[in-house]
Enzyme design. Sequence first.
Site, mmCIF file in Angstrom:
data_model
loop_
_atom_site.group_PDB
_atom_site.id
_atom_site.type_symbol
_atom_site.label_atom_id
_atom_site.label_comp_id
_atom_site.label_asym_id
_atom_site.label_seq_id
_atom_site.Cartn_x
_atom_site.Cartn_y
_atom_site.Cartn_z
ATOM 1 N N ASP A 96 90.745 85.888 -8.468
ATOM 2 C CA ASP A 96 90.628 87.305 -8.159
ATOM 3 C C ASP A 96 92.041 87.870 -8.058
ATOM 4 O O ASP A 96 92.884 87.305 -7.360
ATOM 5 C CB ASP A 96 89.885 87.485 -6.819
ATOM 6 C CG ASP A 96 88.904 88.635 -6.861
ATOM 7 O OD1 ASP A 96 89.337 89.745 -7.200
ATOM 8 O OD2 ASP A 96 87.712 88.422 -6.548
ATOM 9 N N ASP B 216 90.341 93.162 -9.428
ATOM 10 C CA ASP B 216 89.673 94.010 -8.448
ATOM 11 C C ASP B 216 90.006 95.491 -8.679
ATOM 12 O O ASP B 216 91.183 95.849 -8.823
ATOM 13 C CB ASP B 216 90.155 93.597 -7.046
ATOM 14 C CG ASP B 216 89.328 94.207 -5.938
ATOM 15 O OD1 ASP B 216 88.114 93.959 -5.911
ATOM 16 O OD2 ASP B 216 89.906 94.922 -5.093
ATOM 17 N N GLU C 106 87.080 94.661 -12.953
ATOM 18 C CA GLU C 106 86.061 95.340 -12.152
ATOM 19 C C GLU C 106 86.348 96.834 -12.249
ATOM 20 O O GLU C 106 87.386 97.314 -11.785
ATOM 21 C CB GLU C 106 86.106 94.892 -10.688
ATOM 22 C CG GLU C 106 84.884 95.403 -9.932
ATOM 23 C CD GLU C 106 85.112 95.662 -8.458
ATOM 24 O OE1 GLU C 106 84.129 95.647 -7.701
ATOM 25 O OE2 GLU C 106 86.263 95.900 -8.055
ATOM 26 N N HIS D 278 79.160 89.463 -4.528
ATOM 27 C CA HIS D 278 79.405 89.404 -3.081
ATOM 28 C C HIS D 278 79.382 90.782 -2.419
ATOM 29 O O HIS D 278 79.571 90.879 -1.211
ATOM 30 C CB HIS D 278 80.767 88.753 -2.847
ATOM 31 C CG HIS D 278 81.884 89.591 -3.409
ATOM 32 N ND1 HIS D 278 82.067 89.774 -4.771
ATOM 33 C CD2 HIS D 278 82.833 90.345 -2.808
ATOM 34 C CE1 HIS D 278 83.081 90.587 -4.970
ATOM 35 N NE2 HIS D 278 83.576 90.951 -3.791
ATOM 36 N N ASP D 279 79.211 91.846 -3.202
ATOM 37 C CA ASP D 279 79.173 93.209 -2.651
ATOM 38 C C ASP D 279 77.775 93.807 -2.684
ATOM 39 O O ASP D 279 77.610 95.002 -2.382
ATOM 40 C CB ASP D 279 80.070 94.148 -3.486
ATOM 41 C CG ASP D 279 81.552 93.866 -3.333
ATOM 42 O OD1 ASP D 279 81.962 93.321 -2.286
ATOM 43 O OD2 ASP D 279 82.295 94.198 -4.272
HETATM 44 O O1 ISL Z 1 81.165 97.243 -2.189
HETATM 45 C C1 ISL Z 1 81.004 98.305 -2.712
HETATM 46 C C2 ISL Z 1 80.048 99.250 -2.218
HETATM 47 O O2 ISL Z 1 79.263 98.597 -1.301
HETATM 48 C C3 ISL Z 1 81.739 98.710 -3.922
HETATM 49 O O3 ISL Z 1 81.787 100.079 -4.095
HETATM 50 C C4 ISL Z 1 83.142 98.135 -3.850
HETATM 51 O O4 ISL Z 1 83.861 98.770 -2.854
HETATM 52 C C5 ISL Z 1 83.846 98.319 -5.166
HETATM 53 O O5 ISL Z 1 83.049 97.764 -6.176
HETATM 54 C C6 ISL Z 1 85.172 97.571 -5.118
HETATM 55 O O6 ISL Z 1 84.959 96.249 -4.716
HETATM 56 C C7 ISL Z 1 86.030 95.354 -4.718
HETATM 57 O O7 ISL Z 1 87.152 95.846 -4.001
HETATM 58 C C8 ISL Z 1 86.977 96.034 -2.599
HETATM 59 C C9 ISL Z 1 86.364 94.818 -1.902
HETATM 60 O O8 ISL Z 1 85.984 95.157 -0.599
HETATM 61 C C10 ISL Z 1 85.162 94.292 -2.659
HETATM 62 O O9 ISL Z 1 84.673 93.128 -2.053
HETATM 63 C C11 ISL Z 1 85.604 94.046 -4.075
HETATM 64 O O10 ISL Z 1 84.620 93.446 -4.870
HETATM 65 C C12 ISL Z 1 88.347 96.329 -2.035
HETATM 66 O O11 ISL Z 1 89.255 95.345 -2.450
#
Ligand code: ISL
Length: 557
Positions: free
Chosen positions: A99, A200, A255, A330-331
Amino acid sequence: AATIKWWQQAVVYQVYPRSFQDTNHDGIGDLKGITAHLDYLKQLGIDVIWLNPIYRSPNDDNGYDISDYQQIAADFGTMTDFDELLQAAHDRGLKIIMDLVVNHTSDEHPWFQHSCQDRTNQYRDFYFWRSGNGKKAPNNWDAAFGGSAWQYDEQTQQYYLHTFSTKQPDLNWENPTLREAVYTMMTWWLNKGVDGFRMDVINQISKLPGLPDGPLKPHSQFGDARVTNGPRVHEFLQEMNQRVLSQFDIMTVGETHGVTPADALKYAGADRHELDMVFEFQHLRLDNSQHGLGKWSTRKTPLVALKKVISDWQVGLEGRAWNSLFWNNHDTPRAVSRFGDDRPAYRVRSAKMLATCLHLLQGTPYIYQGEELGMTDAHFTELASYRDIESLNAYRDLVTERQLLSPADMMARLAARSRDNSRTPMQWDTEVNAGFSDATPWLTVNPNYHQINAAAALADSDSVWYYYRHLIQLRHQYLLVTLGSFKLLWADDPQVFLYERQWEGQTWLVCCNFTADTLSRPLDQYLTPTAKCLISNYGEQQPNKLRPYEAWVYQLA
Ligand code: ISL
Ligand code: CA
């Protein structure tokens, strides 16, 4: 012969290290725990492991707040553990992608600490420091985890920008010295032998010049942050590609939330020299609240809309760009709970149905740890069970502070949509804490581990696990799965997802019943007696009938 890149035919398995396997009795998964299960992953047949962040971090957002990009978090082990993991993976022909979180750092990163010292510090411009208008923040942008995207700092009497938590200050990519520092760090990891990066929120690295106010959000005093697909994002990615990525045989996945197929042609177009593929969320936004509460909704995804979004992406990118395929990460909530049916009578059947639907599409599939077991949402009933900053902040904001929702209403919304749903520990066996840890886990294990666990799955040839293995084999065996064209049939059918793939004169038909109902449909028109079943979750199909959550793939004569 068609030219094909290795990552186009690959299947990725996402490991959330904190919840995979604890080996030193602290209730937190670690790198040694991943190494210990590589044979399990090899057996499943996957090609690539994506590791969520394992770097040093104060852990405000489970590692997405990095304080040292070149050290391993003590929770997860040491750099020696990492080198052993990478070697052991490579020994088995498995690749590892890391990541890469470079839209922001932790506020405890030395760059940020320096930048706080005074307004003329050489690191000041690595971040966005701005004066406010009197007591007001520089603009109306909201932060993803609630409140303003600006945090005031007494020492230098300015605000810094954080589009996520206050402990995640955004990096300023306009600064060439910052970009150099990021490229140097990336090169260091690639020289170590890692096989690529999952980047990310990479489409947030170029902010709109002047940082103008965004349109006010419903139910909010804040406006949308103007941070995605900014004017210089493609220039930055092309520079990164030229300086770093193109020097290695790796895979990169961006992402990119809030992108359309047209945007994806730019980020991941075959001729663009930016990223190999995007990872986008249009199909996961269709059940958002219709009342301005964003993701905090208990609605179900309407199938007709889902099919349209998926079809638009399949057709829009074909032959020109590349996408990722996933139902969960994981989100998000767990796939089977959100799109299938996690009641015992339907769980296995619907998990296989969802896998069929996804793995026969064009793109690179991602399996989120436990998905291959049909693991379900956490179904927590108490606020105290939650750990996720987004969930806890949302509760405080919507219930405690603004009283927009009752506690019971918000608990139902968290149960449906919290990120912790998919973060509960991996269920290995029926030992204490599902074999994840013999100490108290950082997040409660789902009590259904007595039924749902890897040991049980491996002992049952009809399990979700073996079904995933079969789907992966089909992808590795037939170029049609990777390269074939896509055609949606029955676009308006609200219960059945039917599509066709074609490649070099061959046609496969993929049929999925997304409901618990038995349906009759005129399938005879496609399925001649010579059609051959390639995989299904009930065995042979019954003429013109679809049983609950039935799914199959036929090769048409
Ligand atoms: O998790 C989300 C909404 O519930 C998404 O909008 C998320 O914030 C977005 O996809 C970005 O996610 C990534 O960056 C974030 C981190 O918290 C997430 O775990 C990661 O996947 C900030 O670094
Ligand atoms: Ca541990």
